[in-house]
Design an enzyme around this catalytic site. Structure first.
Site, PDB file in Angstrom:
ATOM      1  N   CYS A 316       0.798  -1.239   0.000  1.00 42.01           N
ATOM      2  CA  CYS A 316       0.000   0.000   0.000  1.00 42.01           C
ATOM      3  C   CYS A 316       0.825   1.282   0.000  1.00 42.01           C
ATOM      4  O   CYS A 316       0.486   2.250  -0.695  1.00 42.01           O
ATOM      5  CB  CYS A 316      -0.901   0.064   1.218  1.00 42.01           C
ATOM      6  SG  CYS A 316      -1.388  -1.517   1.910  1.00 42.01           S
ATOM      7  N   ARG A 345       5.969 -12.099   4.835  1.00 43.94           N
ATOM      8  CA  ARG A 345       5.248 -12.100   6.103  1.00 43.94           C
ATOM      9  C   ARG A 345       5.749 -13.242   6.959  1.00 43.94           C
ATOM     10  O   ARG A 345       5.997 -14.336   6.458  1.00 43.94           O
ATOM     11  CB  ARG A 345       3.741 -12.270   5.881  1.00 43.94           C
ATOM     12  CG  ARG A 345       3.132 -11.091   5.173  1.00 43.94           C
ATOM     13  CD  ARG A 345       1.637 -11.240   5.024  1.00 43.94           C
ATOM     14  NE  ARG A 345       1.125 -10.160   4.186  1.00 43.94           N
ATOM     15  CZ  ARG A 345      -0.123 -10.094   3.749  1.00 43.94           C
ATOM     16  NH1 ARG A 345      -0.976 -11.031   4.080  1.00 43.94           N
ATOM     17  NH2 ARG A 345      -0.516  -9.083   2.999  1.00 43.94           N
ATOM     18  N   GLN A 363       1.482 -10.774  -4.560  1.00 41.22           N
ATOM     19  CA  GLN A 363       0.035 -10.550  -4.667  1.00 41.22           C
ATOM     20  C   GLN A 363      -0.281  -9.812  -5.949  1.00 41.22           C
ATOM     21  O   GLN A 363       0.483  -8.954  -6.383  1.00 41.22           O
ATOM     22  CB  GLN A 363      -0.440  -9.655  -3.524  1.00 41.22           C
ATOM     23  CG  GLN A 363      -0.308 -10.255  -2.151  1.00 41.22           C
ATOM     24  CD  GLN A 363      -0.720  -9.237  -1.115  1.00 41.22           C
ATOM     25  OE1 GLN A 363      -0.176  -8.132  -1.054  1.00 41.22           O
ATOM     26  NE2 GLN A 363      -1.687  -9.591  -0.292  1.00 41.22           N
ATOM     27  N   ASP A 365      -1.930  -7.164  -6.507  1.00 38.30           N
ATOM     28  CA  ASP A 365      -2.444  -6.147  -5.593  1.00 38.30           C
ATOM     29  C   ASP A 365      -2.761  -4.866  -6.346  1.00 38.30           C
ATOM     30  O   ASP A 365      -2.034  -4.470  -7.250  1.00 38.30           O
ATOM     31  CB  ASP A 365      -1.354  -5.868  -4.549  1.00 38.30           C
ATOM     32  CG  ASP A 365      -1.914  -5.227  -3.303  1.00 38.30           C
ATOM     33  OD1 ASP A 365      -3.148  -5.063  -3.215  1.00 38.30           O
ATOM     34  OD2 ASP A 365      -1.110  -4.898  -2.415  1.00 38.30           O
ATOM     35  N   HIS A 367      -4.453  -0.717  -5.602  1.00 43.79           N
ATOM     36  CA  HIS A 367      -5.068   0.278  -4.730  1.00 43.79           C
ATOM     37  C   HIS A 367      -5.850   1.235  -5.592  1.00 43.79           C
ATOM     38  O   HIS A 367      -5.300   1.812  -6.536  1.00 43.79           O
ATOM     39  CB  HIS A 367      -4.001   0.967  -3.891  1.00 43.79           C
ATOM     40  CG  HIS A 367      -3.378   0.022  -2.917  1.00 43.79           C
ATOM     41  ND1 HIS A 367      -2.268  -0.721  -3.222  1.00 43.79           N
ATOM     42  CD2 HIS A 367      -3.772  -0.364  -1.675  1.00 43.79           C
ATOM     43  CE1 HIS A 367      -1.988  -1.514  -2.194  1.00 43.79           C
ATOM     44  NE2 HIS A 367      -2.879  -1.317  -1.243  1.00 43.79           N
ATOM     45  N   LYS A 446     -13.876  -5.662   4.813  1.00 39.43           N
ATOM     46  CA  LYS A 446     -13.480  -6.259   3.540  1.00 39.43           C
ATOM     47  C   LYS A 446     -14.490  -7.284   3.034  1.00 39.43           C
ATOM     48  O   LYS A 446     -15.294  -7.806   3.814  1.00 39.43           O
ATOM     49  CB  LYS A 446     -12.105  -6.914   3.683  1.00 39.43           C
ATOM     50  CG  LYS A 446     -12.064  -7.979   4.754  1.00 39.43           C
ATOM     51  CD  LYS A 446     -10.720  -8.683   4.792  1.00 39.43           C
ATOM     52  CE  LYS A 446     -10.719  -9.782   5.838  1.00 39.43           C
ATOM     53  NZ  LYS A 446      -9.626 -10.705   5.752  1.00 39.43           N
ATOM     54  N   HIS A 492      -8.158  -1.386  -1.143  1.00 39.75           N
ATOM     55  CA  HIS A 492      -7.057  -2.333  -1.364  1.00 39.75           C
ATOM     56  C   HIS A 492      -7.749  -3.567  -1.924  1.00 39.75           C
ATOM     57  O   HIS A 492      -8.774  -3.972  -1.378  1.00 39.75           O
ATOM     58  CB  HIS A 492      -6.390  -2.776  -0.069  1.00 39.75           C
ATOM     59  CG  HIS A 492      -6.007  -1.701   0.884  1.00 39.75           C
ATOM     60  ND1 HIS A 492      -4.701  -1.450   1.207  1.00 39.75           N
ATOM     61  CD2 HIS A 492      -6.737  -0.842   1.624  1.00 39.75           C
ATOM     62  CE1 HIS A 492      -4.654  -0.483   2.108  1.00 39.75           C
ATOM     63  NE2 HIS A 492      -5.872  -0.096   2.389  1.00 39.75           N
TER      64      HIS A 492
END
Ligand SMILES: [Zn+2]
Ligand SMILES: [Zn+2]
Length: 617
Positions: A316, A345, A363, A365, A367, A446, A492
């Protein structure tokens, strides 16, 4: 009066399918005492709660069997889980698969004896003394940590366990169970505590359901990506490299490239922009974002020039810097930043599993930064996007909305607005969903996408998270129609989730037989004799030049052997080149299912593959 008597008084005649009852909403044993006037409702063995009681009771039976067969073993805990149960034991050696038949036999004996489960309440001190005497240290620790005045113990036959209950009336009610595997598990999931031996079993209300479940497990075993992946030359893991770290081999990397390329194109045509941020960002920044406070235990840190840095667990922050790098107008919104973002992680070693739970992953991913009144439209577009992508892989899926967790940042009002935005968008699309209270991310509610694979197993992959907090913390603004500064909202989201995990799921979903568009090797050329080599080589060059992912097996080996090897590699097309093909200058593609396509030219074959790829077959 007991619960059972009360039910009889209310006209219940048969208890064949009733295992317990809810008394004022709380599950209780049939044999427990009942206060007058209580609301009472039977629990049937094939209901969710009934099965849980059945499975948990079976774990007690297993613990008794293990204690009888393995003197000196210490028992710990044995909960019901999906489809079955487990029990963790501390023994001088880990249990092995070979131990299971004897344990199962012993359990059958205990079931045949039809021993009643009897409940007793004791003071915690009395209970601790009892277990101390038995050498059951784990039970003593559990009671001490519970800190209750009284605890309940359940006894059937020679075995007594600390338990809240309820249980079946007696062991004879267990009709169908099977022990399936053993695994190591740390006491209380803590790697500093002893490693225990966990035995897993399944239990069902009847034998037929269990049989079909076991068949499904057998099929799942055959498809296990952790075995199939290395066999197909996709990836490997190495103790020397580190737990939860994946090494991608050429075929696996090709599969990954194809998937990522597909994703990039799908994003570009939906108005996303590609971006990329660094792996290391200053710890100060993670403090500002709230990650340090709320997510630190999952992060890794390092020091460069006496400055602390955090390795990103999420993508992010850089994306917010891109948005904030210049003054934005409402006309620029929404911005959709997409990154195949690699994150690290810290997952506990006990939960690491093949490609499904790893410590380094990428990911898909993005935004989306937009005006608050654009949220609804963006979320609906995202739900469409998810739908299209799931269709490509023939996945059914379910949606869940997760609300504010205990550990979270942001104002009540923002949480409220964000949660409403997600729910309204879902309601408007008419998609069914479930609500998961308290399971949201720390910065916002979410929507989770759980897909169902070919064996009906559920996997959590994509997620859409609504966030007002990070734009606030990073002071993101845009100039509205009124010429004033306004705060944007942020989504996200991932669609496939972690690429590693998704590939793990794909391997099992397709049982390694990837569709032509995703297959790392689409066709393999097999020669019958050395006479056919020149034509095979020229065919190979032609297909390769046309962009077909082709291999050639020109070894002087028996054709049967070459065919078997190609089958094991699950290659979509085999091109067997014999004298006929060499003379006529063409080929007869054999499909993975054993059926042949008609004789065709190389050009026609290239056209066939192109068509497969366009149709994502
Ligand atoms: Zn119990
Ligand atoms: Zn994010």
């Amino acid at each position: 009066m007991t619960v059972k008597e009360a039910l009889e008084k209310r006209g219940v005649k048969s208890f064949d399918r009733i295992v317990a009852a809810k008394v004022d909403g709380i599950p209780r044993d049939l044999g427990s005492d009942l206060a007058e006037e209580a609301e009472i409702e039977p629990i049937y063995v094939d209901s969710g709660e009934g099965l849980e009681i059945l499975r948990h009771s079976t774990s007690h039976v297993m613990a008794m069997a293990v204690r009888e067969l393995f003197p000196g073993v210490k028992v710990t805990i044995g909960p019901a889980i999906e489809d079955g149960f487990y029990y963790d034991f501390d023994f001088e050696r880990p249990f092995r698969e070979e131990d299971l038949p004897a344990i199962e036999e012993k359990m059958k004996e205990i079931v045949r004896e039809n021993l009643p489960f009897e409940r007793k309440e004791l003071s915690s001190q009395e209970a601790m003394d009892y277990f101390q005497e038995q050498g059951e240290d784990y039970k003593v620790e559990l009671i001490r940590d519970l800190g209750e005045e009284n605890v309940s113990l359940y006894t059937h036959g020679s075995f007594t366990d600390l338990c809240r209950g309820p249980h079946l009336p007696s062991t004879g009610r267990i009709k169908a169970f099977h022990l399936i595997k053993v695994a190591g598990a740390y006491w209380r999931g803590d790697e500093k505590r002893p490693m225990l031996s966990r035995i897993y079993g399944v239990a069902f209300s009847d034998r037929k359901t269990m049989k079909s479940h076991l068949q499904k497990l057998e099929e799942a075993k055959k498809r296990n990506h952790a075995k199939l992946g290395p066999q197909l030359g996709l990836f490997s893991t190495h103790e020397e490299i580190g737990a939860g770290m994946i090494v991608w081999h050429p075929k696996g990397m090709m599969l990954r490239y194809l998937l990522e390329d597909f994703e990039i194109k799908e994003h570009l045509r939906r108005g996303y922009e590609l971006v990329r941020g660094p792996e290391l960002l200053k710890t100060e920044l993670w403090k500002k974002s709230g990650h340090f406070e709320n997510y630190r235990e999952n992060m890794y840190f390092t020091t460069i020039d006496e400055q602390s840095y955090g390795i990103k667990p999420m993508n992010c922050l850089s994306h917010m810097f891109i948005f904030g790098s210049k003054l934005r107008s409402y006309r620029d919104l929404p911005k959709r930043y997409f990154e195949l973002g690699t994150v690290h992680r810290h997952e506990r070693s006990g939960v690491l599993q093949g490609l499904l739970r790893v410590r380094e992953f990428t990911q898909d991913d993005a935004h989306l930064i937009c005006a608050p009144d654009q949220l609804n439209g963006e979320i609906k577009d995202l739900l469409d996007f998810v739908h299209d992508m799931m269709n490509v892989f023939n996945f059914d899926y379910e949606l869940e909305v997760s609300t504010r967790p205990e550990k979270s940042i942001g104002s009540d009002e923002d949480w409220e607005v964000a949660t409403r935005a997600l729910i309204e968008a879902m309601d408007e699309t008419g998609l069914p969903y479930e609500i998961n209270e308290g399971d949201g991310a720390f910065y916002g509610p979410k929507i989770d996408v759980k897909l169902n694979d070919a064996l009906g197993r559920k996997w959590q992959c994509g997620t859409i998270q609504c966030d007002f907090t990070l734009p606030e913390r990073f002071n993101l603004v845009y100039i509205g129609k009124d010429g004033q500064k306004h705060r944007p909202a942020m989504l996200h989201r991932t669609i496939l989730g972690a690429i590693e995990r998704f590939i793990g799921i794909l391997i099992e979903h397709y049982a390694g037989a990837f569709p032509v568009w995703l297959a790392p090797v689409q066709a393999t050329i097999l020669t019958v004799t050395d006479r056919n080599t020149p034509f095979a080589e020229s065919l190979f060059e032609e297909l390769k030049k046309a962009g077909i992912r082709v291999k050639a097996d020109l070894r002087n080996e028996k054709l049967g052997l070459k065919v078997r090897e190609a089958q094991l590699q699950k290659i979509p097309y085999m091109l067997i080149i014999g004298d006929k093909e060499s003379e006529k200058g063409g080929l007869t593609p054999r499909q993975r299912n054993g059926e042949n396509l008609p004789f065709m030219t190389a050009d026609e074959f290239i056209g066939t593959i192109d068509k497969d790829c366009r149709q994502r077959r």
